[in-house]
Design a protein around this motif. Sequence first.
Motif, PDB file in Angstrom:
ATOM      1  N   SER A 322       0.820  -1.211   0.000  1.00 10.38           N
ATOM      2  CA  SER A 322       0.000   0.000   0.000  1.00 10.38           C
ATOM      3  C   SER A 322       0.851   1.257   0.000  1.00 10.38           C
ATOM      4  O   SER A 322       0.440   2.276  -0.555  1.00 10.38           O
ATOM      5  CB  SER A 322      -1.012  -0.004   1.144  1.00 10.38           C
ATOM      6  OG  SER A 322      -0.362  -0.006   2.365  1.00 10.38           O
ATOM      7  N   LEU A 325       1.648   1.684  -3.612  1.00 12.70           N
ATOM      8  CA  LEU A 325       0.429   2.124  -4.317  1.00 12.70           C
ATOM      9  C   LEU A 325       0.171   3.607  -4.056  1.00 12.70           C
ATOM     10  O   LEU A 325      -0.159   4.376  -4.959  1.00 12.70           O
ATOM     11  CB  LEU A 325      -0.761   1.276  -3.839  1.00 12.70           C
ATOM     12  CG  LEU A 325      -2.125   1.606  -4.435  1.00 12.70           C
ATOM     13  CD1 LEU A 325      -2.091   1.546  -5.951  1.00 12.70           C
ATOM     14  CD2 LEU A 325      -3.190   0.638  -3.904  1.00 12.70           C
ATOM     15  N   LEU A 326       0.360   3.997  -2.802  1.00 17.92           N
ATOM     16  CA  LEU A 326       0.132   5.392  -2.439  1.00 17.92           C
ATOM     17  C   LEU A 326       1.142   6.296  -3.135  1.00 17.92           C
ATOM     18  O   LEU A 326       0.801   7.399  -3.585  1.00 17.92           O
ATOM     19  CB  LEU A 326       0.238   5.543  -0.925  1.00 17.92           C
ATOM     20  CG  LEU A 326      -0.423   6.787  -0.362  1.00 17.92           C
ATOM     21  CD1 LEU A 326      -1.894   6.797  -0.692  1.00 17.92           C
ATOM     22  CD2 LEU A 326      -0.233   6.839   1.147  1.00 17.92           C
ATOM     23  N   LEU A 329      -0.009   6.881  -6.491  1.00 18.37           N
ATOM     24  CA  LEU A 329      -1.221   7.705  -6.571  1.00 18.37           C
ATOM     25  C   LEU A 329      -1.058   9.098  -5.978  1.00 18.37           C
ATOM     26  O   LEU A 329      -1.945   9.941  -6.118  1.00 18.37           O
ATOM     27  CB  LEU A 329      -2.381   7.000  -5.875  1.00 18.37           C
ATOM     28  CG  LEU A 329      -2.887   5.732  -6.555  1.00 18.37           C
ATOM     29  CD1 LEU A 329      -4.031   5.134  -5.774  1.00 18.37           C
ATOM     30  CD2 LEU A 329      -3.328   6.028  -7.980  1.00 18.37           C
ATOM     31  N   ILE A 333      -3.483  12.304  -6.578  1.00 17.07           N
ATOM     32  CA  ILE A 333      -4.283  12.734  -5.423  1.00 17.07           C
ATOM     33  C   ILE A 333      -4.012  14.202  -5.113  1.00 17.07           C
ATOM     34  O   ILE A 333      -4.939  14.981  -4.872  1.00 17.07           O
ATOM     35  CB  ILE A 333      -3.995  11.857  -4.176  1.00 17.07           C
ATOM     36  CG1 ILE A 333      -4.566  10.458  -4.385  1.00 17.07           C
ATOM     37  CG2 ILE A 333      -4.582  12.485  -2.915  1.00 17.07           C
ATOM     38  CD1 ILE A 333      -4.221   9.480  -3.287  1.00 17.07           C
TER      39      ILE A 333
ATOM     40  N   VAL C 108     -10.982  10.117  -2.746  1.00 14.25           N
ATOM     41  CA  VAL C 108     -10.508   9.271  -3.838  1.00 14.25           C
ATOM     42  C   VAL C 108      -9.610   8.128  -3.351  1.00 14.25           C
ATOM     43  O   VAL C 108      -9.248   7.265  -4.135  1.00 14.25           O
ATOM     44  CB  VAL C 108      -9.731  10.112  -4.886  1.00 14.25           C
ATOM     45  CG1 VAL C 108     -10.680  10.966  -5.680  1.00 14.25           C
ATOM     46  CG2 VAL C 108      -8.647  10.928  -4.245  1.00 14.25           C
ATOM     47  N   MET C 109      -9.255   8.145  -2.092  1.00 11.52           N
ATOM     48  CA  MET C 109      -8.311   7.143  -1.579  1.00 11.52           C
ATOM     49  C   MET C 109      -8.842   5.725  -1.799  1.00 11.52           C
ATOM     50  O   MET C 109      -9.972   5.421  -1.418  1.00 11.52           O
ATOM     51  CB  MET C 109      -8.098   7.394  -0.083  1.00 11.52           C
ATOM     52  CG  MET C 109      -6.998   6.586   0.539  1.00 11.52           C
ATOM     53  SD  MET C 109      -5.394   6.928  -0.196  1.00 11.52           S
ATOM     54  CE  MET C 109      -5.035   8.541   0.472  1.00 11.52           C
ATOM     55  N   ILE C 113      -6.349   0.837   1.016  1.00 11.26           N
ATOM     56  CA  ILE C 113      -5.311   1.559   1.756  1.00 11.26           C
ATOM     57  C   ILE C 113      -5.881   2.109   3.055  1.00 11.26           C
ATOM     58  O   ILE C 113      -5.323   1.921   4.135  1.00 11.26           O
ATOM     59  CB  ILE C 113      -4.717   2.699   0.897  1.00 11.26           C
ATOM     60  CG1 ILE C 113      -4.053   2.110  -0.347  1.00 11.26           C
ATOM     61  CG2 ILE C 113      -3.731   3.510   1.703  1.00 11.26           C
ATOM     62  CD1 ILE C 113      -3.403   3.153  -1.235  1.00 11.26           C
ATOM     63  N   LEU C 116      -6.586  -0.828   5.507  1.00  9.23           N
ATOM     64  CA  LEU C 116      -5.380  -1.411   6.100  1.00  9.23           C
ATOM     65  C   LEU C 116      -4.759  -0.456   7.106  1.00  9.23           C
ATOM     66  O   LEU C 116      -4.388  -0.862   8.216  1.00  9.23           O
ATOM     67  CB  LEU C 116      -4.364  -1.745   4.998  1.00  9.23           C
ATOM     68  CG  LEU C 116      -3.070  -2.376   5.509  1.00  9.23           C
ATOM     69  CD1 LEU C 116      -3.323  -3.808   5.970  1.00  9.23           C
ATOM     70  CD2 LEU C 116      -1.986  -2.369   4.429  1.00  9.23           C
TER      71      LEU C 116
END
Lengths: 348, 381, 274
Positions: A322, A325-326, A329, A333, C108-109, C113, C116
């Motif tokens: 994650s 992934l973050l 993104l 974002i 939008v997250m 994520i 978790l």
Amino acid sequence: MSMDRDAADRPTAALITHEDGSFLEKLEMRLRRGRFAFLAPAIVGTLSLFTGRGAVIALPYGFLLAFFLIPFLIVLKISFSETALSIPPYTELIEVVDDGFEYFVNIKLNLSNYWTILSEDTYVRAYLNSAKIAAISTALCLLIGFPMAYAMARADETIRPTLLMLVILPFWTSFLIRVYAWIVILKTEGGLLNTFLISIGVISADDPLRILNTEWAMYIGIVYSYLPFMVLPLYANLERMDMTLLEAAADLGCRPIKAFWVVTVPLAIPGIIAGCFLVFIPAVGEYVIPELMSGDNVRVIGRKLFTDFASERNWPLAAAVSVVLLMILVIPIMLFQRQQARLQEAGR
Amino acid sequence: MNTASAARVPFEPWNDPKAKPYIRIVNVTKTFGDFVAVDNMNLDIYQREFFSLLGPSGCGKTTLLRMLAGFERPTSGRIELDGVDMSTVPPYERPVNMMFQSYALFPHMTVEENIAFGLRQDGVPKEERNRRVEEMLTLVQLTKFGKRKPHQLSGGQRQRVALARSLVKKPKMLLLDEPLGALDKKLREQTQFELMNIQEQVGITFVIVTHDQEEAMTVSSRIAVMNHGRIAQVATPTEIYEYPNSRYVAEFIGDVNVFEGRLSDVAPDHVVITSAEAGTQVYVDRGTSAALGATVWVAVRPEKLDVSLTAPEQPDFNCVKGTVWDIGYLGNLTIYHVRLADGKKVTAAVANRTRLRDRPITWNDEVYLSWAADSAVVLVS
Amino acid sequence: MTKGLTKINLVALTFGFAFLYVPILILVFFSFNESRLVNVWGGFSVKWYGELFQNEDLLQAAWISLLLAAAASTLSVILGTVAGFVMARFTSFRGRTLFSGMIYAPLVMPEVITGLSLLLLFVSIDWGRGLGTMIIAHTSFCMSYVAVVVQSRLVSFDRSIEEAAQDLGATPFKTFFVITLPVIAPALVSGWLLSFTLSLDNVVITSFTSGPGWDTLPVKIFSAVKLGVKPEINALSTIMIAIVAIGVVTASIVQKRAMVERQRAERMAAAAND
């Protein structure tokens, strides 16, 4: 309407600010003159938290820090630890050793989770695949959503609220149910689409369409579920558009089709951007739709993360997934956040 | 108008050295960051005045009004009301009420509830509250509309509710921010007189902000013309119009022709200006503070000019010659734009007293524009 | 410019709405199917509805879901209103950028994520998972929606009515409760409803943060759907769709009536010679 400069220049006037100013200002002045002048900002800063304005900010700020930001820091921390057979199932990052002779603090930064993600083909592919599926789905949403939003915005004023309600209505019904409805339709064995196509003789019963448990199902699922998120910002944008602009363009010799491309579309860009972000970003990490619709052959990162966490019980690895992934993104974002903030400022 | 006004003695406390100012603005400065909205201002307003703050957008008039109401605090300086320093008193504790430009009626309350709001904040008992609300509704002629919500009223009715709401607490001073700005022209003119009548009836000091000079001229006892956070001139409407103290004021209030020149003769009761721009000598029958030889400006209002096809008796003084460049027929007036030999344009307004002239003045005619010695004003800045 | 629908527009709308509604309508239709098989029409029947109401497990889950949604949306409205107020009114304070980031990002997250990260938080502070953690988790994303709704309402809010209240003697604190809140109340109601639906619909974040015995309806449906198509789920879906449809349609009719009434009053007021 007045566009008085005085009015425009006035700062955000005092709803709460009135009281906290005078007292704290005086206190700060006094403190600055005293012996502990260097402490003045800290003291006043702390106190300001408990007076009107500070308290108003502190309440939601505190909640978001505690339940939005700090959790990410914990994810980051755990992504550097190792999985272990314990509760919770990971090793501590910081180890305090005190064996009577020595006392020291061990910090173990374990990069193996990140190494796993970068070296194992399945992870890299899952990330790329998720991004690809999200991008194509976003494009499809725009392709279907823009004409809809455009038609709604150009429809008669009296039926516009009804059309808007019709777009919002599915959004209020359970997302899960809508995904489920597609499963009922698309199933290979005994799905409604196949039953229908076989009954009218388009395809043979031995060779039904295989859509469920393929990437196609995922596109259908995402486009279907996220379509309102694309239509709503687009509609809001197109509806506000000044129709006389198109008349002016026509008056100046621009044909309607061209006017659409050189006037309508450029003006709709804020709506297009907002809609695309609202679809793309969550779609990259989508879990429910691939889990229910695209079977095991389509690998996406949301499912990978969930499996690592739930079935493998490898929490540190899930955390690292994650974090990556973050990181992918974070730019979209931030762009989304900047754009939203600007839209709100513009409404001021 | 009523009988009281017929028997009225002139109301001029500002000319009375014994009169005490009711509102004193002392060295007030207000800055927003680098922008100086109000610049070291001093102003006295007397009880029962109908005082106008007049100026273009951004001149600081709204900021000044908001400081009087308490929504902004002066960066420096003092505001006194009836001898009490108001500078740090928050708006909800000031004996001052404001009528907002947008009217700011509470949309979720009826007309009565809107008017009663201020009394309720002061804990006025119910019977008295009802009585005073009723009184106000009568004053603004809205007795039948008490139970309506603001959106069920027309613009003019809303304006009167806003007025009633700000008057019901009997404030020491009523502030009005462009009170008539949202009304159409005809209603605005009618409401100006209503406002004056109400002010006379309630006897409260009114301070009004406006950018509409006609409105200020009509309603005010005195006008403060503001420019860039400073006061350009404070005077009665007549004085402001007839004797502006600067080119800024002369040009802001009404139309004016200005000629630059030098003082060529200075006496206590008259001056003579030689103006190259006008191509004539100007004789003005008032003294001036400027010295002989100084550069000054002569201001003449268009309606004070006489337009004629033949030369006047004394063509050496107060007379310019030019060509008619443009004619604007306004019904009651005809406006002539005349170009002088050196290219300067002069505007003259002539009242159309008769339907037809013997020989109407037309485009490209050579005309003489002349004016009387008491018509022009000498401006030193 | 014609205000009516051109042919292309009509096609776009028809296609779009068919895409949105046909699957739902099919689901509703087959919930009255006597047959267990989805693709065989076995005659009209409401037996699956009967079975649904025998299912204690599902009813329990539905109850938990409603409880959770009510609690989370109420908390969201409180926190989201304050957050929206801060966003709209306090244009400069230290950390405003971070604050606005924390408001917009949850919109939008990806849910995995958020889920978790909240789970890891609860585990590391040893907070036993149950209704409490679920309420917190749902609030953390629902409040952003409320904040955005409230912020847009406040941005278009006429500040002078607050100033008028203060001018007439109401303190800033009182002004907020007597003037600001009542005027923006419709925004709070829609914020609450939005939060309620979002919470009622959530699977991913719920499964991360719920404890044993606290399965919500969506989580139950999710596990059931994973195992295959079931007629009971059709019936359940139909009930949920019906509730939402009735609610939304009623709300919009009420709203439309109020609007028509208001417009009529405004026209009359404008026509009245004053």
